[in-house]
Design an enzyme around this catalytic site. Sequence first.
Site, PDB file in Angstrom:
ATOM      1  N   CYS A 338      85.970  17.129  33.680  1.00  0.00           N
ATOM      2  CA  CYS A 338      84.515  16.940  33.583  1.00  0.00           C
ATOM      3  C   CYS A 338      84.049  15.685  34.283  1.00  0.00           C
ATOM      4  O   CYS A 338      84.616  14.605  34.083  1.00  0.00           O
ATOM      5  CB  CYS A 338      84.083  16.755  32.127  1.00  0.00           C
ATOM      6  SG  CYS A 338      84.423  18.123  31.083  1.00  0.00           S
ATOM      7  N   ARG A 434      76.230  33.777  37.926  1.00  0.00           N
ATOM      8  CA  ARG A 434      75.577  32.708  37.166  1.00  0.00           C
ATOM      9  C   ARG A 434      74.339  32.155  37.832  1.00  0.00           C
ATOM     10  O   ARG A 434      73.430  31.691  37.181  1.00  0.00           O
ATOM     11  CB  ARG A 434      76.567  31.564  36.945  1.00  0.00           C
ATOM     12  CG  ARG A 434      77.606  31.845  35.901  1.00  0.00           C
ATOM     13  CD  ARG A 434      77.820  30.633  35.011  1.00  0.00           C
ATOM     14  NE  ARG A 434      77.860  29.378  35.727  1.00  0.00           N
ATOM     15  CZ  ARG A 434      78.947  28.828  36.187  1.00  0.00           C
ATOM     16  NH1 ARG A 434      80.100  29.401  36.028  1.00  0.00           N
ATOM     17  NH2 ARG A 434      78.897  27.674  36.823  1.00  0.00           N
TER      18      ARG A 434
HETATM   19  N1  LIG Z   1      81.492  20.677  27.935  1.00  0.00           N
HETATM   20  C1  LIG Z   1      81.044  20.015  28.967  1.00  0.00           C
HETATM   21  O1  LIG Z   1      80.995  18.785  28.943  1.00  0.00           O
HETATM   22  C2  LIG Z   1      80.619  20.714  30.197  1.00  0.00           C
HETATM   23  C3  LIG Z   1      80.923  22.023  30.438  1.00  0.00           C
HETATM   24  N2  LIG Z   1      80.570  22.626  31.621  1.00  0.00           N
HETATM   25  C4  LIG Z   1      80.944  24.004  31.841  1.00  0.00           C
HETATM   26  O2  LIG Z   1      80.490  24.417  33.114  1.00  0.00           O
HETATM   27  C5  LIG Z   1      79.852  25.682  33.050  1.00  0.00           C
HETATM   28  C6  LIG Z   1      78.415  25.579  33.457  1.00  0.00           C
HETATM   29  O3  LIG Z   1      77.712  24.762  32.545  1.00  0.00           O
HETATM   30  P1  LIG Z   1      76.172  24.533  32.707  1.00  0.00           P
HETATM   31  O4  LIG Z   1      75.886  24.063  34.077  1.00  0.00           O
HETATM   32  O5  LIG Z   1      75.707  23.717  31.583  1.00  0.00           O
HETATM   33  O6  LIG Z   1      75.640  26.055  32.578  1.00  0.00           O
HETATM   34  P2  LIG Z   1      74.250  26.634  32.110  1.00  0.00           P
HETATM   35  O7  LIG Z   1      74.254  28.038  32.564  1.00  0.00           O
HETATM   36  O8  LIG Z   1      73.972  26.384  30.678  1.00  0.00           O
HETATM   37  O9  LIG Z   1      73.184  25.790  32.920  1.00  0.00           O
HETATM   38  C7  LIG Z   1      72.998  25.816  34.325  1.00  0.00           C
HETATM   39  C8  LIG Z   1      71.524  25.587  34.631  1.00  0.00           C
HETATM   40  O10 LIG Z   1      70.817  26.793  34.369  1.00  0.00           O
HETATM   41  C9  LIG Z   1      69.714  26.561  33.507  1.00  0.00           C
HETATM   42  N3  LIG Z   1      69.465  27.784  32.726  1.00  0.00           N
HETATM   43  C10 LIG Z   1      70.264  28.361  31.816  1.00  0.00           C
HETATM   44  N4  LIG Z   1      69.699  29.496  31.318  1.00  0.00           N
HETATM   45  C11 LIG Z   1      68.516  29.632  31.948  1.00  0.00           C
HETATM   46  C12 LIG Z   1      67.474  30.607  31.881  1.00  0.00           C
HETATM   47  N5  LIG Z   1      67.547  31.664  31.047  1.00  0.00           N
HETATM   48  N6  LIG Z   1      66.397  30.429  32.673  1.00  0.00           N
HETATM   49  C13 LIG Z   1      66.313  29.373  33.507  1.00  0.00           C
HETATM   50  N7  LIG Z   1      67.261  28.429  33.621  1.00  0.00           N
HETATM   51  C14 LIG Z   1      68.357  28.551  32.854  1.00  0.00           C
HETATM   52  C15 LIG Z   1      70.142  25.368  32.684  1.00  0.00           C
HETATM   53  O11 LIG Z   1      69.041  24.701  32.091  1.00  0.00           O
HETATM   54  C16 LIG Z   1      70.851  24.532  33.742  1.00  0.00           C
HETATM   55  O12 LIG Z   1      69.921  23.799  34.501  1.00  0.00           O
HETATM   56  C17 LIG Z   1      80.062  26.172  31.628  1.00  0.00           C
HETATM   57  O13 LIG Z   1      81.246  26.930  31.612  1.00  0.00           O
HETATM   58  C18 LIG Z   1      80.246  24.905  30.833  1.00  0.00           C
HETATM   59  O14 LIG Z   1      81.053  25.097  29.688  1.00  0.00           O
HETATM   60  C19 LIG Z   1      79.864  21.967  32.548  1.00  0.00           C
HETATM   61  C20 LIG Z   1      79.520  20.674  32.371  1.00  0.00           C
HETATM   62  C21 LIG Z   1      79.864  19.925  31.169  1.00  0.00           C
HETATM   63  O1  LIG Z   2      81.831  18.419  32.704  1.00  0.00           O
HETATM   64  C1  LIG Z   2      82.451  19.489  32.819  1.00  0.00           C
HETATM   65  N1  LIG Z   2      82.488  20.055  34.022  1.00  0.00           N
HETATM   66  C2  LIG Z   2      83.124  21.209  34.265  1.00  0.00           C
HETATM   67  O2  LIG Z   2      83.148  21.685  35.378  1.00  0.00           O
HETATM   68  C3  LIG Z   2      83.759  21.825  33.156  1.00  0.00           C
HETATM   69  N2  LIG Z   2      84.447  22.971  33.024  1.00  0.00           N
HETATM   70  C4  LIG Z   2      84.835  23.023  31.723  1.00  0.00           C
HETATM   71  N3  LIG Z   2      84.413  21.954  31.060  1.00  0.00           N
HETATM   72  C5  LIG Z   2      84.640  21.596  29.677  1.00  0.00           C
HETATM   73  O3  LIG Z   2      85.936  21.014  29.566  1.00  0.00           O
HETATM   74  C6  LIG Z   2      86.672  21.670  28.514  1.00  0.00           C
HETATM   75  C7  LIG Z   2      88.171  21.604  28.768  1.00  0.00           C
HETATM   76  O4  LIG Z   2      88.585  20.276  28.738  1.00  0.00           O
HETATM   77  P1  LIG Z   2      90.140  19.860  28.761  1.00  0.00           P
HETATM   78  O5  LIG Z   2      90.677  20.204  30.100  1.00  0.00           O
HETATM   79  O6  LIG Z   2      90.131  18.380  28.524  1.00  0.00           O
HETATM   80  O7  LIG Z   2      90.801  20.610  27.671  1.00  0.00           O
HETATM   81  C8  LIG Z   2      86.102  23.071  28.547  1.00  0.00           C
HETATM   82  O8  LIG Z   2      86.376  23.790  27.375  1.00  0.00           O
HETATM   83  C9  LIG Z   2      84.622  22.821  28.782  1.00  0.00           C
HETATM   84  O9  LIG Z   2      83.920  22.465  27.639  1.00  0.00           O
HETATM   85  C10 LIG Z   2      83.729  21.205  31.915  1.00  0.00           C
HETATM   86  N4  LIG Z   2      83.081  20.046  31.751  1.00  0.00           N
HETATM   87  K   LIG Z   3      85.769  13.522  31.613  1.00  0.00           K
END
Ligand SMILES: NC(=O)C1=CN([C@@H]2O[C@H](COP(=O)(O)OP(=O)(O)OC[C@H]3O[C@@H](n4cnc5c(N)ncnc54)[C@H](O)[C@@H]3O)[C@@H](O)[C@H]2O)C=CC1
Ligand SMILES: O=c1[nH]c(=O)c2[nH+]cn([C@@H]3O[C@H](COP(=O)(O)O)[C@@H](O)[C@H]3O)c2[nH]1
Ligand SMILES: [K+]
Length: 519
Positions: A338, A434
Amino acid sequence: MVVIPLTLVLIDKPNPKPLAAAMNDEGFPGERLFNQGYSYTYNDVIFHPGYIDFPTDGINLSTKLSRNIPLSIPCVASPMDTVTETSMAVGMAALGGIGIVHYNNTVSQQASIIHNAKSHRIPFNADLLFASSNDTIHSIDEFANSPCIFVTESGNNDSKILGFVTKSNWEKWSNKEARISDYMNNSPITLPSSDNFEDVAGFIASKNLDFVPLVNEKDGQMVNLVTAADLERIKSLPKLGLPSLGKDGKFLVGAAVGTRESDKKRLEHLVKEGINALVIDSSQGNSLYQIDMIKYVKNTYPHLDVIGGNVVTMYQAENLIKQGVDGLRVGMGSGSICTTQEVCAVGRGQATAVYKVSSIAEQHGVPVIADGGISNSGHIVKALSLGASTVMMGSFLAGSNEAPGTYVYQNGVRMKKYRGMGSLEAMTKGSDARYLGDTAKLKIAQGVVGSVADKGSVLKFVPYTMQAVKQGFQDLGASSVQSAHHLLRSGELRLEVRTGAAQVEGGVHGLVGYEKKYF
Ligand SMILES: NC(=O)C1=CN([C@@H]2O[C@H](COP(=O)(O)OP(=O)(O)OC[C@H]3O[C@@H](n4cnc5c(N)ncnc54)[C@H](O)[C@@H]3O)[C@@H](O)[C@H]2O)C=CC1
Ligand SMILES: O=c1[nH]c(=O)c2[nH+]cn([C@@H]3O[C@H](COP(=O)(O)O)[C@@H](O)[C@H]3O)c2[nH]1
Ligand SMILES: [K+]
């Protein structure tokens, strides 16, 4: 002259704190530690040992993924395209945990992964090779690691088996340009894919067979292959505990979807395949989009457990709890791949996030999944003792045999690719699904592409990891996940923050060289 009696002088001196009170004051209870304005990670905190009055065998790690999904181990495989597809979902369910199938693919691909995983009842998923009877096998390499190639009408596994060719059949046949139909064996003996491993193993042994294909009774398609060599391999692995099975006797499988309109159609197909839990996948779950999706799912599929997230604050959590989520996924920016905290300046240290969210979730009976940042068994002990009911793992599982992708060698080390779902590479692959093919939008990555070392099978290293978690629980005096939560909330569990030097001291130090082997 006034004479002050000596006794009075002594009484005026501050009383030393009674020893018992000082002992009760050692370390901080969670409530005090996590309310000082710092964002702590797992590595920042350390627990004081408690009192041991039970053996490690007496520790029960059974838990809940969400309100209605019980698991016998607290392990969840993350919905990432380099972590959870059929083999991981099967392996995790066989271990008593669960895998959440990612959605960075087409609807039919995700549905077929779930269909395959649900068709299994044994702990692994063999690579199956198919050909049609008109095909020609030119080289032994075409068998790859499989003992045989199955012959079907279509040359794929979407039609019934007509026969099979083993490596030795092929080697003995002198004309290498011959069609498979010239020398293939007739249909092999098969077993239903709903048979459990003991039954299949017993059958292979009693009939002295080299292998048995397992076939889905409903559609006649081949699902898996068990060889005599598999029986030996399984014997060398730790004994499996209770698998995660649904009421239908099939493995529990979860799936992730997003919050777009198209995800509703996707979900319809996933529900048809019998998913047991749904993760609404977003880095920031406290959004109008997610709330709409939760409402939709709760109305349309009232019997499906819905896990919302990701959240890291009580405020975010409360909004999703109000909508009726059955589980919460906690973590923002804590994952190994991340870059969210760097790119967006938003997130929270994972120890603080898990503690805070679980303190409100617990009051509503909503289990918490501590997602991201798990790199050793100690982190799992910490996540569970800080209020989580399960841990979700990406990097910890991505180097296993069960993770998608093939191993490659880098500088002599065997590795597999592991990438963030918000990395440019993953976003580009999933852009149709997506991002609705919207190439005009500027895409900003929130994750990286990397690789992780080969760890072998989850069937081996996860049970060893659970044993290590049990040792941690024993040291704390917690005989179960529930009892760890009780120690936390009652304030009996004492924590401290480790200084930088204490963290160095807590690791291996001062050696010229060493090898770290856990089991
Ligand atoms: N756990 C973590 O710290 C993180 C996880 N991820 C992973 O990366 C992947 C993508 O995450 P995100 O970018 O947060 O995905 P997301 O699909 O939630 O968001 C992407 C963008 O689309 C927008 N969006 C979502 N639904 C919408 C709708 N119905 N209409 C208009 N706009 C909409 C959101 O507001 C955002 O700007 C996921 O698999 C997530 O788990 C990504 C970043 C951080
Ligand atoms: O900031 C992020 N950018 C990404 O591209 C991304 N992809 C996955 N995830 C999140 O990281 C979790 C897995 O973390 P670990 O490798 O530490 O187990 C996962 O379970 C997610 O919550 C992301 N977070
Ligand atoms: K990190």
